[in-house]
Design a protein around this motif. Structure first.
Motif, short mmCIF file in Angstrom:
data_model
loop_
_atom_site.label_atom_id
_atom_site.label_comp_id
_atom_site.label_asym_id
_atom_site.label_seq_id
_atom_site.Cartn_x
_atom_site.Cartn_y
_atom_site.Cartn_z
N UNK A 1 -2.52 6.34 5.60
CA UNK A 1 -1.35 5.85 6.34
C UNK A 1 -0.21 5.64 5.33
N UNK A 2 1.07 5.52 5.79
CA UNK A 2 1.49 5.56 7.20
C UNK A 2 1.98 6.95 7.58
N UNK A 3 1.81 7.30 8.84
CA UNK A 3 2.33 8.55 9.38
C UNK A 3 3.21 8.25 10.59
N UNK A 4 4.20 9.11 10.81
CA UNK A 4 5.06 8.93 11.97
C UNK A 4 4.26 9.16 13.24
N UNK A 5 4.72 8.55 14.34
CA UNK A 5 3.96 8.62 15.58
C UNK A 5 3.93 10.03 16.16
N UNK B 1 14.03 8.02 12.90
CA UNK B 1 12.92 8.94 12.60
C UNK B 1 11.57 8.33 12.94
N UNK B 2 11.53 7.00 13.13
CA UNK B 2 10.28 6.35 13.50
C UNK B 2 10.09 6.29 15.02
N UNK B 3 11.14 6.52 15.77
CA UNK B 3 11.08 6.47 17.23
C UNK B 3 12.46 6.13 17.79
N UNK B 4 12.57 6.18 19.11
CA UNK B 4 13.86 5.93 19.75
C UNK B 4 14.32 4.50 19.49
N UNK C 1 15.88 -2.90 17.48
CA UNK C 1 15.04 -2.98 18.67
C UNK C 1 14.70 -1.56 19.10
N UNK C 2 13.40 -1.23 19.05
CA UNK C 2 12.93 0.11 19.40
C UNK C 2 12.55 0.18 20.88
N UNK C 3 12.34 1.41 21.33
CA UNK C 3 11.88 1.64 22.70
C UNK C 3 10.38 1.40 22.84
N UNK C 4 9.65 1.64 21.75
CA UNK C 4 8.19 1.55 21.79
C UNK C 4 7.68 0.72 20.62
N UNK C 5 6.63 -0.09 20.82
CA UNK C 5 6.08 -0.91 19.73
C UNK C 5 5.62 -0.10 18.53
N UNK C 6 5.11 1.10 18.79
CA UNK C 6 4.58 1.90 17.69
C UNK C 6 5.67 2.27 16.70
N UNK C 7 6.89 2.48 17.20
CA UNK C 7 8.00 2.82 16.31
C UNK C 7 8.31 1.66 15.38
N UNK C 8 8.29 0.44 15.90
CA UNK C 8 8.53 -0.75 15.06
C UNK C 8 7.44 -0.88 14.00
N UNK C 9 6.20 -0.65 14.39
CA UNK C 9 5.10 -0.74 13.43
C UNK C 9 5.22 0.32 12.34
N UNK C 10 5.61 1.53 12.75
CA UNK C 10 5.76 2.61 11.79
C UNK C 10 6.87 2.32 10.78
N UNK C 11 7.99 1.80 11.27
CA UNK C 11 9.11 1.49 10.39
C UNK C 11 8.71 0.43 9.36
N UNK C 12 8.01 -0.60 9.82
CA UNK C 12 7.58 -1.66 8.90
C UNK C 12 6.60 -1.11 7.87
N UNK C 13 5.67 -0.27 8.31
CA UNK C 13 4.68 0.29 7.38
C UNK C 13 5.36 1.16 6.33
N UNK C 14 6.35 1.94 6.75
CA UNK C 14 7.06 2.81 5.80
C UNK C 14 7.84 1.98 4.78
N UNK C 15 8.45 0.88 5.23
CA UNK C 15 9.21 0.03 4.32
C UNK C 15 8.31 -0.64 3.30
N UNK D 1 22.39 2.46 10.19
CA UNK D 1 21.06 1.90 10.42
C UNK D 1 20.28 2.74 11.42
N UNK D 2 20.97 3.15 12.47
CA UNK D 2 20.28 3.95 13.49
C UNK D 2 19.81 5.28 12.92
N UNK D 3 20.62 5.91 12.06
CA UNK D 3 20.22 7.18 11.46
C UNK D 3 18.96 7.04 10.62
N UNK D 4 18.81 5.89 9.95
CA UNK D 4 17.63 5.67 9.09
C UNK D 4 16.39 5.39 9.94
N UNK D 5 16.56 4.59 11.01
CA UNK D 5 15.39 4.13 11.76
C UNK D 5 14.96 5.06 12.89
#
Length: 414
Positions: free
Chosen positions: A122-126, A302-305, A321-335, A296-300
């Motif tokens: 990990x981490x991989x994009x959704x 890529x993890x989801x809407x 604020x993402x559309x899906x929880x998985x996108x938030x988790x992915x962004x945090x893991x990448x950071x 900020x939107x351009x950076x984030x």
């Protein structure tokens, strides 16, 4: 008459697919195929049945043939001919059945062997594809299979950690000792048993925090969509102090109130002055020392809407604020896994923290409180005070430094 044959690419895909169906990795988890094997006296299964599976039909270009009896004889002969080249498969003399060339081990022994040659990465994009991961790890050792486990809280989405099974335990250990980078992100590699332990804790925590049927309406808000960020200068390492003291430049990028759709907790942003927003964005677009919502939107994204960027120019903190929880988790893991301990936004590093528990509840409650306040104001004729006919008098939205009344305070970070 010559025996029909498959193209080189099709034959390769078909061989790998059928070998996987009958592999140690799949059969213990495939109740349907396991039952068919037990029902057969010789342990072989109808090849027409195998060819009717969706992935096989896709490889063979037979998407319209959903029933085993509809698979053309020429295709069966070509597939049988291809499978005879496998060392792990056995094809019947008439070419109509296929199975394993060796007996399956006992369940406990088999699981132990599988785990010993499987790693968690990990981490991989959704949106990552299994085929891309297989090709990537095949560069380092022969891959038997790639699995993409689902999120504990939402089974619809990939959890961000892939399970890679290699052909031998030594291969798995060799890969674990390497530093690998996929799609620009340094991978965290661990044995599967460590991943299983983490998943078990996540499942226990999810069950503890699962809302009961008698939860009050206050608890009905979207979970896991928020990440809080703090901007730090790359050069100084201190909290971001962005340029732009001119009043014209301090106009908020994308100024506009937002309100909540009570049915699903999503946000509906009010119409904004597009001319003003574009003017502000054009001033700062090329200024590397000023971060905009668009940056900020351009950076984030890529993890989801990205649903909404809660941020004002010249501030050093905000929320995505993402559309899906998985996108938030992915962004945090990448950071967390990044060398800079955050994501690069112009001349700043955005360090991330998930917003959960009381902090998350507070954020949504304050936002909804503002929504109720806004609804009440819609029933009154807006004031025309102030020099420029701004609503609410001389200061427009009111509050110090031009901030809007009712805008949620920065919630405590979890």
């Amino acid at each position: 008459m010559a025996t029909p044959s498959l193209s080189q690419d099709t034959a390769k895909a078909v061989l790998r697919q059928v070998e996987f169906y009958f592999s140690d990795s799949n059969i213990p988890k495939d109740d349907f195929l396991k039952t068919k094997i037990k029902e057969s006296e010789d342990g072989l299964v109808s090849l027409a049945l195998i060819c009717s599976f969706s992935k096989m039909r896709n490889h063979l270009g037979l998407m319209e043939f959903k029933n085993p009896e509809d698979v053309p004889d020429d295709t069966l002969k070509a597939v049988a001919q291809t499978l005879t080249t496998s060392s792990s498969l056995k094809v019947s003399e008439d070419g109509k059945k296929v199975g394993r060339s060796t007996e399956l081990l006992e369940a406990e022994e088999l699981i132990e062997q599988l785990d010993s040659r499987t790693i968690a990465a990990s981490p991989f994009e959704f949106t990552v594809k299994r085929e891309d991961l297989e090709a990537f790890f095949n560069q380092y050792a022969k891959v038997n299979s790639v699995r993409l486990p689902r999120n504990v809280a939402n089974k619809k989405y990939f959890c961000g950690t892939a399970l890679i099974e290699f052909s031998a335990e030594d291969d798995a250990e060799k890969v674990l000792g390497q530093s690998l980078v996929f799609a620009g992100a340094e991978l965290e590699l661990r044995p599967k048993k460590d991943f299983d332990a983490i998943r078990e804790k996540e499942a226990e925590e999810f069950e503890r925090n699962r809302p009961s049927n008698n939860s009050n309406t206050e608890e009905k808000y979207p979970k896991g969509l928020l990440v809080a960020f703090t901007l730090k200068s790359i050069s100084a390492g201190d909290s971001a102090k962005q340029n732009g003291s001119d009043e014209k430049k301090t106009a908020e990028n994308g100024n506009g109130e937002e309100k909540i759709d009570d049915k699903n907790g999503s946000t509906i942003e009010e119409e904004v002055d597009e001319k003003e927003r574009k003017s502000t964005a054009s001033i700062y677009k090329d200024d590397m020392n000023v971060v905009l919502r668009e940056d900020l939107k351009d950076v984030f994204k890529k993890f989801g809407a990205v649903k909404y960027v809660d941020f004002r120019i010249r501030e050093d903190k905000g929320y995505i604020r993402f559309d899906e929880p998985e996108a938030a988790r992915k962004a945090h893991a990448a950071a967390v896994s990044a060398e800079e301990c955050g994501l690069v936004v112009k001349n700043f590093i955005a360090g991330l923290e998930p917003v959960t528990g009381d902090a998350e509840r507070e954020y949504w409650n304050q936002l909804r409180g503002h929504q109720e306040k806004h609804r009440g104001s819609n029933n009154r004729i807006p004031s025309r005070g102030g020099k420029n006919n701004n609503r609410g008098g001389k200061r427009g939205w009111g509050g110090e430094n031009g901030s809007r009344r009712g805008r949620p305070n920065k919630a405590r970070r979890a």
